[in-house]
Design a protein around this motif. Structure first.
Motif, PDB file in Angstrom:
ATOM      1  N   ILE A  49       0.624  -1.141   0.311  1.00  0.00           N
ATOM      2  CA  ILE A  49       0.151  -0.134   0.288  1.00  0.00           C
ATOM      3  C   ILE A  49       1.026   1.101  -0.193  1.00  0.00           C
ATOM      4  O   ILE A  49       1.888   0.878   1.375  1.00  0.00           O
ATOM      5  CB  ILE A  49      -0.932   0.065   0.787  1.00  0.00           C
ATOM      6  CG1 ILE A  49      -1.533  -1.221   1.181  1.00  0.00           C
ATOM      7  CG2 ILE A  49      -1.958   1.626   1.024  1.00  0.00           C
ATOM      8  CD1 ILE A  49      -2.990  -1.537   2.472  1.00  0.00           C
ATOM      9  N   HIS A  50       0.379   2.337  -0.737  1.00  0.00           N
ATOM     10  CA  HIS A  50       1.602   3.171  -1.408  1.00  0.00           C
ATOM     11  C   HIS A  50       0.644   4.674  -0.736  1.00  0.00           C
ATOM     12  O   HIS A  50      -0.870   4.781  -1.586  1.00  0.00           O
ATOM     13  CB  HIS A  50       2.136   3.278  -2.527  1.00  0.00           C
ATOM     14  CG  HIS A  50       2.319   4.446  -2.555  1.00  0.00           C
ATOM     15  ND1 HIS A  50       1.590   6.094  -3.191  1.00  0.00           N
ATOM     16  CD2 HIS A  50       3.405   5.230  -2.332  1.00  0.00           C
ATOM     17  CE1 HIS A  50       2.836   6.919  -3.734  1.00  0.00           C
ATOM     18  NE2 HIS A  50       3.507   6.846  -2.917  1.00  0.00           N
ATOM     19  N   VAL A  51       0.416   4.891   0.398  1.00  0.00           N
ATOM     20  CA  VAL A  51       0.110   6.306   0.816  1.00  0.00           C
ATOM     21  C   VAL A  51       0.947   7.543  -0.115  1.00  0.00           C
ATOM     22  O   VAL A  51       1.839   7.739   0.529  1.00  0.00           O
ATOM     23  CB  VAL A  51      -0.555   6.557   2.537  1.00  0.00           C
ATOM     24  CG1 VAL A  51      -1.746   5.445   2.519  1.00  0.00           C
ATOM     25  CG2 VAL A  51       0.760   5.716   3.516  1.00  0.00           C
ATOM     26  N   SER A  52      -0.403   8.851  -0.006  1.00  0.00           N
ATOM     27  CA  SER A  52       0.493   9.747  -0.322  1.00  0.00           C
ATOM     28  C   SER A  52      -0.007  10.941  -0.153  1.00  0.00           C
ATOM     29  O   SER A  52      -1.453  11.078  -0.163  1.00  0.00           O
ATOM     30  CB  SER A  52       1.223   9.816  -1.883  1.00  0.00           C
ATOM     31  OG  SER A  52       0.292  10.101  -2.474  1.00  0.00           O
ATOM     32  N   PRO A  53       0.222  12.348   0.678  1.00  0.00           N
ATOM     33  CA  PRO A  53      -0.563  13.747   0.140  1.00  0.00           C
ATOM     34  C   PRO A  53      -1.339  13.785  -0.685  1.00  0.00           C
ATOM     35  O   PRO A  53      -0.352  14.089  -1.628  1.00  0.00           O
ATOM     36  CB  PRO A  53       0.012  14.612   0.654  1.00  0.00           C
ATOM     37  CG  PRO A  53       2.171  14.131   1.146  1.00  0.00           C
ATOM     38  CD  PRO A  53       1.959  12.628   0.489  1.00  0.00           C
ATOM     39  N   PHE A  54      -2.427  14.627  -1.047  1.00  0.00           N
ATOM     40  CA  PHE A  54      -2.820  15.218  -2.268  1.00  0.00           C
ATOM     41  C   PHE A  54      -1.489  16.381  -3.164  1.00  0.00           C
ATOM     42  O   PHE A  54      -0.936  17.060  -1.921  1.00  0.00           O
ATOM     43  CB  PHE A  54      -4.003  15.662  -2.232  1.00  0.00           C
ATOM     44  CG  PHE A  54      -4.271  16.355  -3.456  1.00  0.00           C
ATOM     45  CD1 PHE A  54      -4.978  15.911  -5.157  1.00  0.00           C
ATOM     46  CD2 PHE A  54      -5.097  18.158  -3.467  1.00  0.00           C
ATOM     47  CE1 PHE A  54      -5.773  16.242  -5.468  1.00  0.00           C
ATOM     48  CE2 PHE A  54      -5.595  18.207  -4.235  1.00  0.00           C
ATOM     49  CZ  PHE A  54      -5.885  17.972  -5.356  1.00  0.00           C
TER      50      PHE A  54
END
Ligand code: SF4
Length: 380
Positions: A309-314
């Motif tokens: 899972i890859h999470v990043s800020p907009f």
């Protein structure tokens, strides 16, 4: 930067998961009063968002919100890590200091420049405490670094037990108790004991050892990976679904690459591995954690992990790049990858649905692989 004269001053740092425990440890050791801002909440987010440019990334808004709440709570200094690199993090500090001034807040701003390495850290501790006692400074840095390592060890223990626990929430309660113990430690002996007791406490959680647990690596922009508020406590949600999560980007791995001198490092660091593995897809560091994220896909595949899972800020520029590399990697390595973009608008229901669908996909893939394996004729 002028040094802080009065040792009774209060200093606050922004939140990012449990990092406040390490800051608190360092400041206490230097005789400076730590101030822990209220943990990041919807109020923090709203304060930050109201006073930030709309398109700036989520960590900026949350850090600003933390600072406003800290100043309103009576701190004299707000402080954070800055890095004059390729992405916007290099501009954060100056912008935030300016915004606070325009809002009429009187607190001073002081920053630790990441690229100044270990010597920069010593200088920073000296400025923040007004002390030139290098033995005291080195001890404070050492205790803070060991605190980070201890918490990351507890975190990975938590992840194992959370995915298998019989009563949801038991392992997290034990983890929180361990954090409280660590916060009370005054020296290395007490810190080691707190860690030992914490690991023992978590491992006494009642679990189902035979549970078919999925393993997932969590990567992305370091703030979102490590901050439960901004990733909507993803690891807790996944744990309840029977998924063991391993954070690919931890504060320990970050310290090994950015602060700890080479002679004290053992083995390959995360960044070194990133340069080695990411090469076919990304040749150089493009800022943030993009290089590490691309390499983490290959590292997950190497270890036969069920998904990533890859999470990043907009609007995070480096992670927009890594997300554009993932489709090609998905084909090449046959690994389920879920990319999630977080901002203040991210709704909980839709987000949980995406996690559930991803977990379902990984389970079906795993089951299919088992069926194929059983069909393969055995050698006599
Ligand atoms: S890495 Fe992304 S989120 Fe972090 S400061 Fe840079 S642009 Fe913003």
């Amino acid at each position: 930067m002028k040094k802080i004269e009065n040792k009774k001053i209060k200093v606050a740092f922004p939140h990012m998961g449990t990092i406040y425990v390490a800051w608190e440890m360092a400041l206490k050791k230097m005789g400076v009063e730590p101030y822990i801002p209220p943990y990041t909440s919807k109020k923090t987010l709203s304060l930050g968002t109201k006073n930030s440019p709309e398109a700036i990334c989520l960590p900026y808004k949350l850090i600003l919100g933390n600072f406003i709440e800290a100043i309103e709570g009576g701190v004299d200094y707000v402080s954070m890590i800055a890095s004059p690199g390729i992405c916007r993090l290099g501009e954060y500090g100056r912008n935030i200091a300016q915004v606070l001034k325009e809002l009429g807040y009187k607190a001073n701003y002081i920053e630790l420049n990441l690229y100044d390495g270990f010597l920069g850290m010593i200088d920073y501790m000296s400025r923040i405490s007004g002390s030139k006692n290098y033995f005291k400074i080195l001890n404070a840095i050492y205790m803070a670094v060991r605190t980070v390592f201890a918490i990351d060890e507890l975190q990975s223990f938590l992840s194992y037990y959370r995915a298998r626990e019989i009563h949801i929430g038991d392992s997290e309660k034990a983890f929180n108790r361990a954090i409280n113990e660590i916060r009370k430690a005054n020296n290395m002996k007490e810190l080691r004991n707190a860690l030992k007791n914490g690991l023992k406490g978590i491992s006494s959680t009642e679990i189902d050892k035979n549970k078919d647990v999925l393993k997932v690596d969590l990567t992305g922009e370091i703030y979102i990976v490590n901050d439960e508020f901004s990733n909507q406590n993803m690891e807790r949600e996944l744990g309840a679904m029977g998924v063991q999560v391993r954070r690919s980007l931890t504060v320990s791995s970050f310290l090994k690459d950015a602060i700890i001198p080479k002679m004290f490092k053992k083995g390959e660091t995360h960044l070194e591995r990133a340069y080695r593995l990411a090469k076919p897809y990304l040749m150089r560091d493009i800022g943030g954690d993009a290089l590490e994220c691309v390499s983490d896909v290959l590292y997950a595949k190497e270890r036969n992990i069920d998904g990533l899972i890859h999470v990043s800020p907009f609007t995070c520029m480096p992670e927009i790049m890594s997300q554009n590399i993932f489709p090609k990697m998905r084909e090449d390595v046959n690994l389920p990858i879920l990319s999630l973009i977080m901002d203040e608008q991210t709704g909980r229901a839709g987000y949980i649905t995406r996690l559930e669908a991803f977990v379902d996909l990984m389970r079906r893939k795993k089951m299919k692989a088992k069926i194929e394996e059983n069909k393969t004729p055995q050698k006599v």
